[in-house]
Design a protein around this motif. Sequence first.
Motif, PDB file in Angstrom:
ATOM      1  N   PRO A   1      48.560  83.776  54.667  1.00 54.44           N
ATOM      2  CA  PRO A   1      49.819  83.040  54.860  1.00 54.44           C
ATOM      3  C   PRO A   1      49.899  82.195  56.125  1.00 54.44           C
ATOM      4  O   PRO A   1      50.155  80.989  56.051  1.00 54.44           O
ATOM      5  CB  PRO A   1      50.864  84.165  54.860  1.00 54.44           C
ATOM      6  CG  PRO A   1      50.278  85.201  53.961  1.00 54.44           C
ATOM      7  CD  PRO A   1      48.800  85.178  54.246  1.00 54.44           C
TER       8      PRO A   1
ATOM      9  N   HIS B   1      54.641  84.122  50.736  1.00 52.49           N
ATOM     10  CA  HIS B   1      53.200  84.284  50.540  1.00 52.49           C
ATOM     11  C   HIS B   1      52.762  85.692  50.949  1.00 52.49           C
ATOM     12  O   HIS B   1      51.971  86.347  50.253  1.00 52.49           O
ATOM     13  CB  HIS B   1      52.467  83.227  51.373  1.00 52.49           C
ATOM     14  CG  HIS B   1      51.022  83.074  51.045  1.00 52.49           C
ATOM     15  ND1 HIS B   1      50.267  82.000  51.490  1.00 52.49           N
ATOM     16  CD2 HIS B   1      50.159  83.854  50.339  1.00 52.49           C
ATOM     17  CE1 HIS B   1      49.030  82.132  51.062  1.00 52.49           C
ATOM     18  NE2 HIS B   1      48.936  83.254  50.368  1.00 52.49           N
TER      19      HIS B   1
ATOM     20  N   ASP C   1      54.117  88.326  48.436  1.00 57.81           N
ATOM     21  CA  ASP C   1      53.372  88.237  47.181  1.00 57.81           C
ATOM     22  C   ASP C   1      51.999  88.891  47.320  1.00 57.81           C
ATOM     23  O   ASP C   1      51.587  89.685  46.464  1.00 57.81           O
ATOM     24  CB  ASP C   1      53.221  86.768  46.771  1.00 57.81           C
ATOM     25  CG  ASP C   1      52.591  86.615  45.398  1.00 57.81           C
ATOM     26  OD1 ASP C   1      53.313  86.766  44.392  1.00 57.81           O
ATOM     27  OD2 ASP C   1      51.376  86.356  45.329  1.00 57.81           O
ATOM     28  N   ASN C   2      51.294  88.576  48.399  1.00 57.48           N
ATOM     29  CA  ASN C   2      49.982  89.187  48.622  1.00 57.48           C
ATOM     30  C   ASN C   2      50.087  90.704  48.769  1.00 57.48           C
ATOM     31  O   ASN C   2      49.257  91.453  48.247  1.00 57.48           O
ATOM     32  CB  ASN C   2      49.335  88.598  49.880  1.00 57.48           C
ATOM     33  CG  ASN C   2      48.763  87.215  49.649  1.00 57.48           C
ATOM     34  OD1 ASN C   2      48.898  86.644  48.567  1.00 57.48           O
ATOM     35  ND2 ASN C   2      48.131  86.657  50.666  1.00 57.48           N
TER      36      ASN C   2
ATOM     37  N   THR D   1      52.123  77.966  43.275  1.00 61.73           N
ATOM     38  CA  THR D   1      52.411  76.750  44.038  1.00 61.73           C
ATOM     39  C   THR D   1      53.721  76.118  43.594  1.00 61.73           C
ATOM     40  O   THR D   1      54.488  75.605  44.421  1.00 61.73           O
ATOM     41  CB  THR D   1      51.261  75.737  43.889  1.00 61.73           C
ATOM     42  OG1 THR D   1      50.035  76.340  44.300  1.00 61.73           O
ATOM     43  CG2 THR D   1      51.504  74.501  44.749  1.00 61.73           C
TER      44      THR D   1
ATOM     45  N   THR E   1      47.364  80.287  40.557  1.00 57.60           N
ATOM     46  CA  THR E   1      47.623  79.590  41.819  1.00 57.60           C
ATOM     47  C   THR E   1      48.552  78.398  41.612  1.00 57.60           C
ATOM     48  O   THR E   1      49.435  78.136  42.443  1.00 57.60           O
ATOM     49  CB  THR E   1      46.300  79.131  42.460  1.00 57.60           C
ATOM     50  OG1 THR E   1      45.427  80.259  42.608  1.00 57.60           O
ATOM     51  CG2 THR E   1      46.538  78.515  43.830  1.00 57.60           C
TER      52      THR E   1
ATOM     53  N   PHE F   1      56.381  78.124  45.221  1.00 56.74           N
ATOM     54  CA  PHE F   1      56.437  77.833  46.655  1.00 56.74           C
ATOM     55  C   PHE F   1      57.094  76.480  46.914  1.00 56.74           C
ATOM     56  O   PHE F   1      57.889  76.338  47.848  1.00 56.74           O
ATOM     57  CB  PHE F   1      55.026  77.837  47.249  1.00 56.74           C
ATOM     58  CG  PHE F   1      54.462  79.209  47.509  1.00 56.74           C
ATOM     59  CD1 PHE F   1      55.058  80.341  46.993  1.00 56.74           C
ATOM     60  CD2 PHE F   1      53.313  79.367  48.262  1.00 56.74           C
ATOM     61  CE1 PHE F   1      54.536  81.605  47.224  1.00 56.74           C
ATOM     62  CE2 PHE F   1      52.780  80.621  48.509  1.00 56.74           C
ATOM     63  CZ  PHE F   1      53.392  81.745  47.990  1.00 56.74           C
TER      64      PHE F   1
ATOM     65  N   GLU G   1      49.504  78.186  55.381  1.00 58.49           N
ATOM     66  CA  GLU G   1      50.736  77.509  54.976  1.00 58.49           C
ATOM     67  C   GLU G   1      51.129  76.306  55.827  1.00 58.49           C
ATOM     68  O   GLU G   1      51.774  75.386  55.324  1.00 58.49           O
ATOM     69  CB  GLU G   1      51.888  78.514  54.897  1.00 58.49           C
ATOM     70  CG  GLU G   1      51.760  79.494  53.745  1.00 58.49           C
ATOM     71  CD  GLU G   1      51.554  78.811  52.400  1.00 58.49           C
ATOM     72  OE1 GLU G   1      51.937  77.629  52.254  1.00 58.49           O
ATOM     73  OE2 GLU G   1      51.003  79.443  51.499  1.00 58.49           O
TER      74      GLU G   1
END
Length: 222
Positions: free
Chosen positions: A93, A176, A179-180, A155, A151, A158, A97
């Motif tokens: 992240p 991010h 989520d991870n 995206t 992804t 995001f 980012e």
Amino acid sequence: MPSVMATIFTGYYYGINGMKKILKKLTIWNVNPFFYAFVFLYTAMSIYIPEFICSAIGVNYKIYINNHISSFQLTSPLAILGCFLVIMIFGGPVGEEIGWRGFVLPKLQNKFNPLTSSIILGTIWASWHIPMFYFHISGYDMSFISYLLETIWLTILFTWVYNNTRGSLLMIILYHSFDNFVMAICFNDFMKNFNMYSVIFWIIRLIVLLCIAFDMIRKPLK
């Protein structure tokens, strides 16, 4: 790392004012509370709602929770917080980012609509991780096509959050990271196997995707 590269490029092309502008996005916290709820809860809900539906219709499917990630034993709030911070700082992240959402996304959205920009950026973002597949890094055991679609999907989410929080990189880094973290502790096989859970999971995702895509198309960027 994308964030380092973005900072260098911004400094080179736009000077100190450009760097201040992009870094200021890390401090945007006063946003619609809905997006805090979305950032903190959506990933977990997207995993557990299909499990609940499976249970309601009599299908036995269980999400298993890992009680450790790497060397972290997730047995206390302090350990969970420490693991989360490690994921945030070293797991992608923070390192990505400022680059993806802070630098690349605004450039794309100057030329394309948010949905098209998300598809392009998602493809770039997924391609950045190709070495992970080549070296068989843990967590990258799915097909690259599946990872690419996942992804691009992420995206789009995001971008939607970014555009609705005045370009807050703080919110994106939090999202991010959550989520991870959630995906790391929730053991599931829906990305690789076809079953009732995966069908429900992807149907819900498709509905969410259509709603967000519609919102992106109808709402012009400010």
